[in-house]
Scaffold this motif. Structure first.
Motif, PDB file in Angstrom:
ATOM      1  N   ASN A 193      70.574 109.872  53.930  1.00  0.00           N
ATOM      2  CA  ASN A 193      69.445 108.940  53.784  1.00  0.00           C
ATOM      3  C   ASN A 193      68.807 108.559  55.116  1.00  0.00           C
ATOM      4  OD1 ASN A 193      69.783 108.763  50.934  1.00  0.00           O
ATOM      5  ND2 ASN A 193      71.515 107.373  51.254  1.00  0.00           N
ATOM      6  N   VAL A 195      66.264 108.282  58.127  1.00  0.00           N
ATOM      7  CA  VAL A 195      64.803 108.328  58.236  1.00  0.00           C
ATOM      8  C   VAL A 195      64.435 108.362  59.712  1.00  0.00           C
ATOM      9  CG1 VAL A 195      62.629 107.134  57.786  1.00  0.00           C
ATOM     10  CG2 VAL A 195      64.471 107.080  56.069  1.00  0.00           C
ATOM     11  N   TYR A 199      58.327 110.756  61.108  1.00  0.00           N
ATOM     12  CA  TYR A 199      58.588 111.970  60.317  1.00  0.00           C
ATOM     13  C   TYR A 199      59.304 111.587  59.022  1.00  0.00           C
ATOM     14  CZ  TYR A 199      57.746 114.103  64.899  1.00  0.00           C
ATOM     15  OH  TYR A 199      57.199 114.462  66.110  1.00  0.00           O
ATOM     16  N   GLU A 200      58.745 110.589  58.340  1.00  0.00           N
ATOM     17  CA  GLU A 200      59.418 110.038  57.166  1.00  0.00           C
ATOM     18  C   GLU A 200      59.621 111.062  56.050  1.00  0.00           C
ATOM     19  OE1 GLU A 200      58.097 106.735  59.622  1.00  0.00           O
ATOM     20  OE2 GLU A 200      57.098 108.547  58.888  1.00  0.00           O
ATOM     21  N   GLN A 201      58.788 112.070  55.988  1.00  0.00           N
ATOM     22  CA  GLN A 201      58.906 113.100  54.951  1.00  0.00           C
ATOM     23  C   GLN A 201      59.586 114.368  55.481  1.00  0.00           C
ATOM     24  OE1 GLN A 201      58.066 112.238  51.818  1.00  0.00           O
ATOM     25  NE2 GLN A 201      57.576 110.267  52.760  1.00  0.00           N
TER      26      GLN A 201
END
Length: 278
Positions: A193, A195, A199-201
């Motif tokens: 998980n 983050v 570059y969150e995606q």
């Protein structure tokens, strides 16, 4: 590999990863800039059809392959049938054996670098650590050090881990981690998980460690810890053995491992030299 081949008087055909060919192109450009004659180093892009054409070309006398079992068997079968010399390294599963007498700091540093460097996406990445003796002190320290590793785009100077090569690869790794938990393994560190700001995606997975894994579990493919009383039996009984390392200060243990282990490459790490008396 190609500098050695060219130096020995051969021309070279390189087929890079279809997903990440950039480094091969850079090396070819540098070779041309250095004056390598035209046609000595050749880059061929594509998937199986590209290999098929190259394997059956009469001018190609030998092939060296590193990759999956499926591609390796395909290449070996076709090329050897035509009288080519073939070296096929397939299905890597690299083990690190940690003896109770191993140097703590040197071993921890080596395990972290080998296990998580390039996000574990290299052929000689160390994915399985086998402890001989009590593993609890090692587990605690490894988790502590792994948590401190920095995950980002991979272009920053302080990057420890970059992204996974594709969305599909990330999904596969996450599935393997969950299958380990479902099969009874203990998840000591979960990086699913994470983050990365900006570059969150992105396809990122942080350092992940599973303990109490057995060889029959599907998750026997990510960084895992195993405890074993007969290390050589453990290694020789599993079907993947591209490389193996032992961490010990015992010359006798190192020699036994080196001569009896069934793996393509064997490395001896953290061997201390006794101090001479003054």
């Amino acid at each position: 590999m190609f500098p050695v081949a060219v130096t020995c008087g051969n021309t070279f055909v390189l087929k890079p990863s279809k997903k990440d060919p950039g480094a091969s192109i850079m090396l070819a450009e540098l070779a041309m800039e250095a004056g390598l004659p035209h046609g000595v180093l050749n880059i061929v892009h594509g998937t199986n059809p590209a290999w098929c054409k190259m394997e059956l070309t009469y001018d190609v006398q030998a092939i060296s392959f590193v990759g999956s079992n499926t591609d390796g068997m395909h290449i070996y079968g076709r090329a050897s049938a035509k009288g080519k010399r073939v070296q096929s390294n397939m299905g890597a599963k690299n083990h690190g054996i940690v003896m109770a007498d191993a140097s703590k700091d040197a071993t921890l540093n080596a395990l972290l670098t080998a296990g998580f460097g390039t996000a574990g996406q290299r052929w000689m990445a160390l994915s399985t650590i086998v402890f001989v003796g009590d593993s609890k002190p090692w587990e605690t320290k490894l988790v502590e050090h792994a948590k401190a590793l920095k995950v980002n785009s991979g272009t920053e100077p302080d990057a420890d881990l970059g992204p996974i090569i594709s969305k599909q690869a990330k999904e596969r790794i996450c599935r393997l981690i969950q299958s380990g938990v479902d099969s009874g393994a203990k998840l000591l560190l979960d990086g699913r998980n994470i983050v990365v700001p900006g570059y969150e995606q992105g396809n990122f997975i942080g350092p992940t460690i599973l303990s109490g894994v057995t060889a029959d579990m599907e998750c026997y493919k990510v960084l895992i810890f195993i405890r074993a009383s007969n290390t050589l039996s453990r290694l020789c009984s599993q079907k993947y053995g591209n490389g193996a390392s032992i961490f010990t200060s015992s010359g006798a243990a190192a020699r036994k491992f080196q001569t009896e282990v069934e793996a393509g490459q064997a490395r001896l790490e953290s061997i201390s030299t006794p101090k001479l008396k003054q």
